[in-house]
Design an enzyme around this catalytic site. Structure first.
Site: not given
Ligand code: NOJ
Length: 571
Positions: A223, A265
């Site tokens: 993440d 991501e």
């Molecule tokens: C990216 C995640 O996809 C999202 O859903 C989340 O709110 C943020 N990171 C914070 O962790």
């Protein structure tokens, strides 16, 4: 000019066996079909209104039949639940609402039994402010955890810059009365960032990685990768990035489990994308897979414009990845569709086509809808969109419920609109839970075109013409064509009618040709130039039955139609 098959790495060729790159079996993720879900909205097994691990175990056969080979589970850890689990209070535990660590180990066993790997979200850019580390850190400057977070004794001049959730988040530095200091949070105020400049934090993250790998997960979705490696300090709007941490993480993960995968991501500028891969499997290797946000925006724009031009550009501009590097393609995920990398005019076009009401938009950059309603629930366009995504380079990721064409609930706030429970049947609560409706974690969509009474798994399983049956066929076809995920993907650069994208996938297993008509008119495509390469070309997937392929010079294609044509197979 036609592009031919790309040279592939290290090919061995024994008489009578398939021709595969040597390392292909290790790179399982290049042939995977990834399905992402939130356990708490998938299947409730004990009637408390919240989906749980045992419920998911009961649905593994469904996923196996669909053709899924890897599950990506959104955060499974204990959490106050203020950001749908992306605010963790214990990285070594399982949220008691969804089950126990024992249940999770059983899930891994059961999934493995069906040939399904499991990857979990690794949310280590930040913790919840309720995490014991942060509680300790804020309690005293002498806490052993004080330096695990990012602090400033004075008010940072840039504290109102760099917010990820504009409208819902007002600042990135907040004052903590207990700590008597300012702390940094790239996301919400209740998500303090961990301090990656601190070696103790890095060691702890590696311990977390070891723990879950030891239990049997196949890897992690990393993440917020760009923010993890950011070495933030007060007053610095452009902090340097420490990519070395990604190398450390990869080496560590692979020492523990050779085929472990890191899927990051990182929605960053195109020029920065390759930095996340490093040199692939070399001494400076970083992550294995990266979500292709750039392609996602362009795919949506191409669908809105009914014009593949942006996709052709995307294929041409795709940076070369180091060995083993792979894209993860997607149309929808659990967040808003992020259109921030499009121009204002392009974004406006997408809004007009797919998010005409202000309420469908979010954060001034995206759309909080599922794909089926965005495409007017037009079956032809839904098939076209997914056939296109699954045929492009990379590993396809699909979000739960898309395979049956679920809709969104705009009455729910923010991203919750697209996080409603899975619709299994016409039983109360769509078969998701036996709890009274008011006890459900989130309401099930009911009534109208997208309600569970109309859109559900049970009805679609019984119908060979349903969207679900189509997804099963499409995924089976994809699995027979490993060159799509692992080979090269190139635009077939010959004149074709407006609206049509012709591309091909080449690899050691052969060659597939793809035609997708983003436009609404019927057309005929001349790809006779490829005739010399074709050996008994035939349709393996199409929106309808077409006349046999023949010499490729007069391929009919309906409006919003598609044809996947195998032109050569090496056996
Ligand atoms: C990216 C995640 O996809 C999202 O859903 C989340 O709110 C943020 N990171 C914070 O962790």
């Amino acid at each position: 000019m036609l592009s031919g098959p790309s040279p592939c790495e290290l090919v061995f060729d024994l008489p009578g066996t398939e021709v595969y790159p040597l390392s292909m079996s290790d790179r399982w993720y290049q042939k995977a079909v990834i399905y992402c879900l939130d356990i708490d909205t998938f299947q409730d097994s004990d009637g408390d209104g919240v989906g749980d691990i045992r419920g998911l175990i009961g649905r593994l056969d469904y996923l196996a039949r669909l053709g899924v080979t890897c599950l990506w589970l959104h955060p499974i850890h204990p959490t106050p639940g203020l950001d749908d689990g992306y605010d963790v209070t214990d990285f070594y535990g399982v949220d008691p609402r969804i089950g126990t660590l024992g249940d999770f180990a059983e899930l891994l066993h059961q999934a493995d039994d069906r040939g399904i790997k499991v990857i979990i979200d690794l949310v280590v850019n930040h913790t919840s402010d309720q995490h014991p580390w942060f509680r300790s850190a804020r309690s005293s400057p002498d806490s052993p955890y004080r330096d695990w977070y990012v602090w400033s004794d004075t008010e940072p001049p840039n504290r109102k810059q760099g917010m990820v959730f504009p409208g819902e988040q007002e600042e990135t530095w907040s004052y903590d009365r207990t700590a008597k200091a300012w702390y940094y949070h790239r996301f919400y105020k209740f998500q303090p960032d961990l301090n990656f400049a601190n070696p103790a934090v890095r060691e702890e993250i590696k311990r977390i990685v070891s723990f879950w790998l030891q239990l049997g997960v196949a890897g992690f979705r990393l993440d917020a990768a760009p923010f993890i490696i950011e070495l933030t300090g007060p007053g610095d709007p452009n902090p340097p990035k420490d990519f070395a941490f990604l190398t450390e993480l990869r080496q560590h993960a692979q020492w523990r489990r050779g085929d472990a995968v890191l899927l990051a991501e990182a929605n960053v500028e195109p020029a920065q994308l390759v930095d996340y891969f490093g040199d692939g499997g070399g001494a400076n290797g970083r992550i294995h897979m990266l979500f292709d946000f750039m392609l996602n925006g362009r795919l949506v724009l191409a669908l809105a414009r009914e014009d593949p031009e942006q996709l052709i550009d995307a294929l041409r501009d795709t940076p070369k990845l180091p060995g083993g590097g792979q894209w993860a393609t997607f149309l929808r995920n659990h967040d808003e569709i992020d259109l921030s990398r499009l121009t204002t005019e392009q974004r406006q076009q997408v809004y007009e086509a797919f998010g005409p009401d202000e309420d469908m938009r979010l954060y001034g950059r995206g759309i909080r809808r599922r794909l089926a309603p965005m495409l007017g629930n037009d079956r032809r366009r839904i098939e076209l969109a997914y056939a296109l995504q699954f045929s492009l380079r990379g590993t396809p990721v699909i979000r739960y419920g898309e395979e049956i064409g679920m809709g969104e609930d705009l009455a729910l706030p923010g991203r919750q609109a697209i996080r409603t429970p899975m619709q299994w049947s016409t039983l109360p609560n769509g078969g998701f839970s036996s709890a009274p409706a008011e006890k459900l974690i989130r309401p099930v969509i009911s009534g109208g075109d997208f309600g569970y009474e109309t859109v559900n798994v049970t009805a679609q399983r019984q119908d060979p013409d349903s969207l679900l049956s189509w997804f099963e066929r499409m995924i089976r076809t994809l699995r027979e064509a490993p060159e799509v995920g692992a080979g090269s993907c190139t635009h077939v650069d010959v004149p074709v009618p407006a609206g049509v994208l012709a591309h091909r996938a080449d690899g050691p297993t052969g060659c597939m040709l793809f035609l997708h008509n983003l436009g609404r008119g019927d057309v005929t495509v001349d790809l006779g130039k490829l005739a010399g390469e074709a050996e008994h070309p035939n349709d393996v997937l199409a929106d309808q039955e077409y006349p046999p392929v023949g010499d490729l010079s007069a391929l009919r294609l309906a409006g919003y139609g598609y044809r996947w044509i195998r032109i050569r197979r090496v056996a």
